[in-house]
Design an enzyme around this catalytic site. Sequence first.
Site, PDB file in Angstrom:
ATOM      1  N   HIS A 190       0.912  -1.382  -0.087  1.00 20.69           N
ATOM      2  CA  HIS A 190       0.028  -0.246   0.374  1.00 20.69           C
ATOM      3  C   HIS A 190       1.173   0.884   0.769  1.00 20.69           C
ATOM      4  O   HIS A 190      -0.089   2.351  -0.160  1.00 20.69           O
ATOM      5  CB  HIS A 190      -0.732   0.088   0.780  1.00 20.69           C
ATOM      6  CG  HIS A 190      -2.261  -1.211   0.942  1.00 20.69           C
ATOM      7  ND1 HIS A 190      -2.949  -0.825   0.501  1.00 20.69           N
ATOM      8  CD2 HIS A 190      -2.243  -2.426   1.529  1.00 20.69           C
ATOM      9  CE1 HIS A 190      -4.279  -1.393   0.727  1.00 20.69           C
ATOM     10  NE2 HIS A 190      -3.520  -2.891   1.150  1.00 20.69           N
ATOM     11  N   ASP A 235       3.393   9.282  -0.721  1.00 19.65           N
ATOM     12  CA  ASP A 235       2.252   8.061  -0.021  1.00 19.65           C
ATOM     13  C   ASP A 235       2.364   8.027  -1.168  1.00 19.65           C
ATOM     14  O   ASP A 235       1.948   7.930  -2.297  1.00 19.65           O
ATOM     15  CB  ASP A 235       0.789   9.654   0.510  1.00 19.65           C
ATOM     16  CG  ASP A 235      -0.014   8.925   1.112  1.00 19.65           C
ATOM     17  OD1 ASP A 235      -0.180   8.106   0.990  1.00 19.65           O
ATOM     18  OD2 ASP A 235      -0.777  10.212   1.842  1.00 19.65           O
TER      19      ASP A 235
HETATM   20  O1  LIG Z   1      -2.232   0.572  10.787  1.00 14.43           O
HETATM   21  P1  LIG Z   1      -1.822   2.291  10.911  1.00 14.43           P
HETATM   22  O2  LIG Z   1      -0.258   1.965  11.980  1.00 14.43           O
HETATM   23  O3  LIG Z   1      -1.894   2.744  11.971  1.00 14.43           O
HETATM   24  O4  LIG Z   1      -1.514   2.842   9.848  1.00 14.43           O
HETATM   25  C1  LIG Z   1      -2.755   2.671   9.068  1.00 14.43           C
HETATM   26  C2  LIG Z   1      -2.495   1.911   7.689  1.00 14.43           C
HETATM   27  O5  LIG Z   1      -1.257   3.585   7.531  1.00 14.43           O
HETATM   28  C3  LIG Z   1      -1.159   2.741   5.886  1.00 14.43           C
HETATM   29  O6  LIG Z   1      -1.933   3.156   4.517  1.00 14.43           O
HETATM   30  C4  LIG Z   1      -1.980   3.242   3.446  1.00 14.43           C
HETATM   31  O7  LIG Z   1      -3.209   2.478   2.496  1.00 14.43           O
HETATM   32  C5  LIG Z   1      -3.316   3.059   1.871  1.00 14.43           C
HETATM   33  C6  LIG Z   1      -5.218   2.304   0.950  1.00 14.43           C
HETATM   34  O8  LIG Z   1      -4.103   1.914   0.519  1.00 14.43           O
HETATM   35  C7  LIG Z   1      -2.652   4.231   1.228  1.00 14.43           C
HETATM   36  O9  LIG Z   1      -3.794   5.566   0.277  1.00 14.43           O
HETATM   37  C8  LIG Z   1      -1.883   4.772   2.381  1.00 14.43           C
HETATM   38  O10 LIG Z   1      -1.219   6.196   0.665  1.00 14.43           O
HETATM   39  C9  LIG Z   1      -0.841   3.913   2.060  1.00 14.43           C
HETATM   40  O11 LIG Z   1      -0.133   4.893   3.361  1.00 14.43           O
HETATM   41  C10 LIG Z   1      -0.343   1.287   5.791  1.00 14.43           C
HETATM   42  O12 LIG Z   1       0.163   1.594   4.348  1.00 14.43           O
HETATM   43  C11 LIG Z   1      -1.681   0.486   6.079  1.00 14.43           C
HETATM   44  O13 LIG Z   1      -0.477  -0.752   6.336  1.00 14.43           O
HETATM   45  C12 LIG Z   1      -2.131   0.771   7.201  1.00 14.43           C
HETATM   46  O14 LIG Z   1      -3.048   0.303   7.637  1.00 14.43           O
HETATM   47  O1  LIG Z   2     -10.629  11.036  11.316  1.00 13.99           O
HETATM   48  C1  LIG Z   2     -10.652  10.233   9.863  1.00 13.99           C
HETATM   49  C2  LIG Z   2      -9.884  10.212   8.716  1.00 13.99           C
HETATM   50  C3  LIG Z   2      -9.712   9.067   8.505  1.00 13.99           C
HETATM   51  N1  LIG Z   2     -10.138   8.322   8.066  1.00 13.99           N
HETATM   52  C4  LIG Z   2     -10.228   7.467   7.419  1.00 13.99           C
HETATM   53  O2  LIG Z   2      -9.107   7.083   6.932  1.00 13.99           O
HETATM   54  C5  LIG Z   2      -8.640   7.052   5.308  1.00 13.99           C
HETATM   55  C6  LIG Z   2      -7.038   7.031   5.162  1.00 13.99           C
HETATM   56  O3  LIG Z   2      -6.676   6.967   4.342  1.00 13.99           O
HETATM   57  P1  LIG Z   2      -5.498   7.255   3.292  1.00 13.99           P
HETATM   58  O4  LIG Z   2      -5.649   6.564   2.305  1.00 13.99           O
HETATM   59  O5  LIG Z   2      -5.407   8.783   2.996  1.00 13.99           O
HETATM   60  O6  LIG Z   2      -4.348   7.523   4.697  1.00 13.99           O
HETATM   61  P2  LIG Z   2      -3.252   6.246   5.607  1.00 13.99           P
HETATM   62  O7  LIG Z   2      -3.857   6.875   6.994  1.00 13.99           O
HETATM   63  O8  LIG Z   2      -3.808   5.501   5.138  1.00 13.99           O
HETATM   64  O9  LIG Z   2      -1.969   6.840   5.017  1.00 13.99           O
HETATM   65  C7  LIG Z   2      -9.730   6.961   4.844  1.00 13.99           C
HETATM   66  O10 LIG Z   2     -10.023   6.236   4.164  1.00 13.99           O
HETATM   67  C8  LIG Z   2     -10.163   7.709   5.276  1.00 13.99           C
HETATM   68  O11 LIG Z   2     -11.488   8.213   5.059  1.00 13.99           O
HETATM   69  C9  LIG Z   2     -11.224   8.413   9.181  1.00 13.99           C
HETATM   70  O12 LIG Z   2     -12.234   7.732   8.239  1.00 13.99           O
HETATM   71  N2  LIG Z   2     -11.306   8.545   9.870  1.00 13.99           N
END
Ligand SMILES: O=P(O)(O)OC[C@H]1O[C@H](O[C@H]2O[C@H](CO)[C@@H](O)[C@H](O)[C@H]2O)[C@H](O)[C@@H](O)[C@@H]1O
Ligand SMILES: O=c1ccn([C@@H]2O[C@H](COP(=O)(O)OP(=O)(O)O)[C@@H](O)[C@H]2O)c(=O)[nH]1
Length: 486
Positions: free
Chosen positions: A157, A364
């Site tokens: 991701h 990102d």
């Molecule tokens: O599980 P966490 O440590 O709380 O972090 C949240 C997630 O962050 C990252 O999200 C990624 O996935 C998104 C969907 O493909 C993408 O849009 C974003 O750019 C990525 O940063 C991480 O890769 C996930 O594993 C985490 O669960």
């Molecule tokens: O207060 C919040 C902030 C974020 N999101 C969700 O968290 C995801 C964030 O995904 P993104 O790919 O932008 O970034 P990541 O946190 O995975 O790096 C999106 O679906 C948002 O709608 C949410 O449900 N509540």
Amino acid sequence: MNLVVVSNRVSRGKPNEPMTGGLAAALLPIVEKSGAIWVGSSGRVRDGNQKEPFAEVEALGTGALAMLDLPAAHYGGYYEGFANSALWPALHSRADLIRASQEDYLSYREVNAFMARALLRFRKTDTAFWVQDYHFLALGAELRDLGVTEPIGFFLHTPWPARSVISGVPHHRELIEAMLAYDLIGFQTEEDCENFVSYAQSDLGLVVHDGVIISRYGRTRAAVFPIGIDPKQFAQLAMKASTHPDVSRLRRSLNGEKLAIGVDRLDYSKGLINRIKAFDRMWTLHPSLARTASLLQIATPSRGAIEAYGNLQSEVAKLVTDVNGQHGEVDWTPIRYLNKGYGQAVLAGLYRTAQVGVVTPLQDGMNLVAKEYVAAQNPVDPGVLVLSKFAGAANELDTALLVNPHDIDGMARTIAMALSMPLTERRMRWEAMMAKLRGHTIQQWFADFTEALHDCQLDKSELAPVMTEPALWPVRSATNGGARYH
Ligand SMILES: O=P(O)(O)OC[C@H]1O[C@H](O[C@H]2O[C@H](CO)[C@@H](O)[C@H](O)[C@H]2O)[C@H](O)[C@@H](O)[C@@H]1O
Ligand SMILES: O=c1ccn([C@@H]2O[C@H](COP(=O)(O)OP(=O)(O)O)[C@@H](O)[C@H]2O)c(=O)[nH]1
């Protein structure tokens, strides 16, 4: 095909609860409908040498959700340690933030091996495994060691950086060699995929033909599957949300003032400091925008036990206070800064209320917030997306106002331009972005990946095994039944 989806983070799908990150947000609606078993961490840990991993299993749509208690002795070293203090910074090209100890690496490998053992319980005839993200780079290899021959796919991701950056991760070589146990490796962008293939060729000396890497494990296809959202469903959510009390209160509080919105986990990859500096600059360069345009920044706490995240939280809070002190008036606050999460049912309405969405990460993988902001807009009066060119989403959303998140003056100018963009131009840009979102939905992403995984299996059964020179592989020695890597 019985699909087993594996990720560290899972979601129980409670409506109104904030999602923790895009992975869980994206997977929930599709996994629910696919009949798959989704296996991940329960967020709890358990002491002792768990012979039979403890999992709480509950129904999730037509499938099931299995939440595992991970081993207490290794959880910190795995999640806060190797995954989020070594791999995450490297994957986001922040080699300066890499912190890794040998203990953390061993814990990471232990948790990967633990997860592999736990998955055997969900293996039936005709099972395929789909592993998500950097927490489980070595899970495929662990499953192969346990005798699993079924198809195993992997989707990353996050971005995959240049060879010189990933090489800053201790044990990068054995981890990437272990990744070649996967039949299919999916990336968000062409650049990520090319970086990975280039490492396999140059550093591992492997042959790559038509996107297929030949290693000791056989064939691994590397390909691009940009993750999407369900734009129709998000638009409906946004329309419904207009009567939500939080959304109505926000609208009333604006008194005709324009609003920009940012929604991010509090993560250094999201570019929050530069974004706030850009607003500071904008109010300095365009004093007429003071009182007439403000920023709502939702910064959801994330990975707070890691030093770099704790430091960022203090730094952002201080900067917001300084900027508000500098530009604020007795009856006007330039930045509304919220350190908490919101459910998507509210978030969708907040996006729709804002004339500008600011998504300016330094790096990102995709950034689903950018896509959600677009989908939530009112078609007759859509807002403008200001988007970093370093978000995976910029590849598709190329009619957003693309910015360089390191250029603070440039971002200030672009946000000011977004706030005054005429309706015709807003509609033209928005319609082009919506067409892209409709063409690459989350349902399509899921179908494309699972079909490609299925095809890899067909290729495997039709082609003779590939013999190559043995690469260097991690030396394993058993200690108390667990795997150790030198
Ligand atoms: O599980 P966490 O440590 O709380 O972090 C949240 C997630 O962050 C990252 O999200 C990624 O996935 C998104 C969907 O493909 C993408 O849009 C974003 O750019 C990525 O940063 C991480 O890769 C996930 O594993 C985490 O669960
Ligand atoms: O207060 C919040 C902030 C974020 N999101 C969700 O968290 C995801 C964030 O995904 P993104 O790919 O932008 O970034 P990541 O946190 O995975 O790096 C999106 O679906 C948002 O709608 C949410 O449900 N509540």
